[in-house]
Design a protein around this motif. Structure first.
Motif, PDB file in Angstrom:
ATOM      1  N   UNK A   1       0.574  -1.620  -0.230  1.00  0.00           N
ATOM      2  CA  UNK A   1      -0.662  -0.248  -0.133  1.00  0.00           C
ATOM      3  C   UNK A   1       0.832   1.323   0.493  1.00  0.00           C
ATOM      4  N   UNK A   2       1.835   1.101   0.666  1.00  0.00           N
ATOM      5  CA  UNK A   2       2.186   2.618   1.149  1.00  0.00           C
ATOM      6  C   UNK A   2       3.687   2.511  -0.414  1.00  0.00           C
ATOM      7  N   UNK A   3       3.865   1.272  -0.761  1.00  0.00           N
ATOM      8  CA  UNK A   3       4.518   1.745  -1.920  1.00  0.00           C
ATOM      9  C   UNK A   3       3.874   1.677  -3.246  1.00  0.00           C
ATOM     10  N   UNK A   4       2.624   1.330  -3.627  1.00  0.00           N
ATOM     11  CA  UNK A   4       1.931   2.204  -4.815  1.00  0.00           C
ATOM     12  C   UNK A   4       1.539   3.658  -4.216  1.00  0.00           C
ATOM     13  N   UNK A   5       0.945   3.358  -3.383  1.00  0.00           N
ATOM     14  CA  UNK A   5       0.737   4.923  -3.213  1.00  0.00           C
ATOM     15  C   UNK A   5       1.428   6.412  -2.951  1.00  0.00           C
ATOM     16  N   UNK A   6       3.080   6.176  -2.904  1.00  0.00           N
ATOM     17  CA  UNK A   6       3.829   6.315  -3.522  1.00  0.00           C
ATOM     18  C   UNK A   6       3.799   6.892  -4.533  1.00  0.00           C
TER      19      UNK A   6
END
Length: 369
Positions: free
Chosen positions: A133-138
């Motif tokens: 989630x954090x990676x895709x959101x960035x």
């Protein structure tokens, strides 16, 4: 001075608490039987704490706006690294026990392994967690930070992400690689289970960015930004509560895949919680426990991976979801100790590597980095 370095002690403490909290929560979820999780006061309270993901994500959004690394390139690079870190963590969590044959039978049976073994491996590695989630959101919010300069437009984008989350859920193109990306974005249930799809969870990060931008405009006035969180939080609760409790099928739909009302409601309570913690810690002197929490905050990503890998490996030793709360409490202490021990070992290795990293100077001399 704290205001000058743009860091907010409250956020560091909360991120540090989240490291300890996730060890407690994950140990309970992996080792406690159903009765211990839902029919004991301690188990029920720990399960309730597991609903605090929005706190971490809003903190992530605030620090993303105030970080010293402000380039779009750095955000995209970190986003890609986090996605691969999540896949690597899944490999270590699930594949190592399967490959070396120490995964408990009842864990294997949980997934109903009727598919070929290769498909089972793919399923386990593709499970979507907070790192994905954090990676895709960035990959998205990096562009928002770069090109959107008005904080209210940021907030509007965040609310829009929440608003359309139920409508875009289930988008599917029938191409495995593309569908995995769509699964991380929209929860298509193909082929992996994604706990935190980008829509709607990215909305919390963007709401945090709104407050990070506001913090900058207030010239890093910490007390004022938390007062603003209180006011906005109360407004969000007033808007979100009737949506969740009167139209819950659409606006809540369960914790992991909530609709727009659920996002607004949880964001409101999160903002109130942040204000409360800041109020409590405003005049607190730094002590040993605070230093531990700041250490956890600094090493949040690596400690997240370490604790999940250790807890998953431990299923082969302690079994899977079969223990009473007293036994699990002992395991919680054990995994806190193990997680800090492995992180400390990594720090020592990293320090030694840095110490002996000789680099040539332009004058053909060497420097001890």
């Amino acid at each position: 001075m704290e205001q000058q370095n743009k860091r907010i002690l409250t956020l560091d403490l909360i991120k540090g608490i989240s490291v300890l909290g996730m060890i407690i929560i994950h140990t309970l979820l992996v080792y406690a039987n159903v009765k211990s999780q839902y029919e004991t006061a301690i188990g029920s309270f720990i399960v309730f704490l597991g609903r605090g993901t929005s706190i971490f994500l809003i903190c992530m959004g605030i620090t993303f706006m105030t970080s010293s690394h402000q380039s779009l390139k750095s955000a995209l690079k970190r986003g890609v690294l986090l996605v691969f870190a999540g896949l690597f963590m899944n490999f270590m969590k699930f594949m190592v026990p399967v490959i070396f044959n120490f995964a408990p039978d009842n864990f294997i049976q949980k997934y109903g392994w009727n598919a070929p073994i290769e498909q089972q491996y793919v399923y386990l590695v593709q499970l979507g967690d907070i790192l994905q989630l954090a990676g895709m959101s960035l990959l998205f919010v990096g562009f928002i930070r770069e090109y959107v300069k008005n904080k209210y437009i940021m907030l509007a984008i965040g609310l829009f992400v929440a608003l359309i989350s139920r409508e875009v859920s289930g988008i599917n193109l029938d191409y495995p690689v593309i569908n995995y990306v769509l699964d991380l974005l929209f929860n298509t249930d193909y082929p992996a289970y994604v706990y935190f799809p980008v829509f709607p969870w990215m909305a919390f990060i963007i709401i945090g960015m709104f407050f990070g931008k506001w913090f900058q405009e207030l010239n890093y006035n910490i007390q004022q930004i938390f007062r603003n969180m209180l006011y906005v939080g109360l407004l969000f609760i007033a808007i979100g509560a009737p949506l969740v409790f009167l139209y819950g099928d659409y606006n809540y739909n369960g914790f992991y895949h909530m609709g727009p009302g659920g996002v607004i409601y949880f964001a409101g309570w999160t903002l109130l919680f942040l204000w409360l913690i800041n109020t409590i810690t405003t005049n607190s002197k730094e002590n040993g426990f605070m230093r531990v929490l700041k250490y956890c905050s600094k090493n949040l990503t690596s400690m997240y991976m370490i604790q999940w890998i250790l807890i998953s490996w431990g299923k082969g030793i302690f079994g899977y979801r079969q223990h009473e709360i007293g036994y699990v409490s002992v395991l919680i202490v054990l995994y806190i100790i193990l997680t800090f021990s492995v992180q400390t070992l990594l720090d020592i290795i990293r320090k030694k590597k840095t110490l002996f990293d000789f680099r040539p100077l332009s004058s053909n001399k060497t420097v001890l980095k």
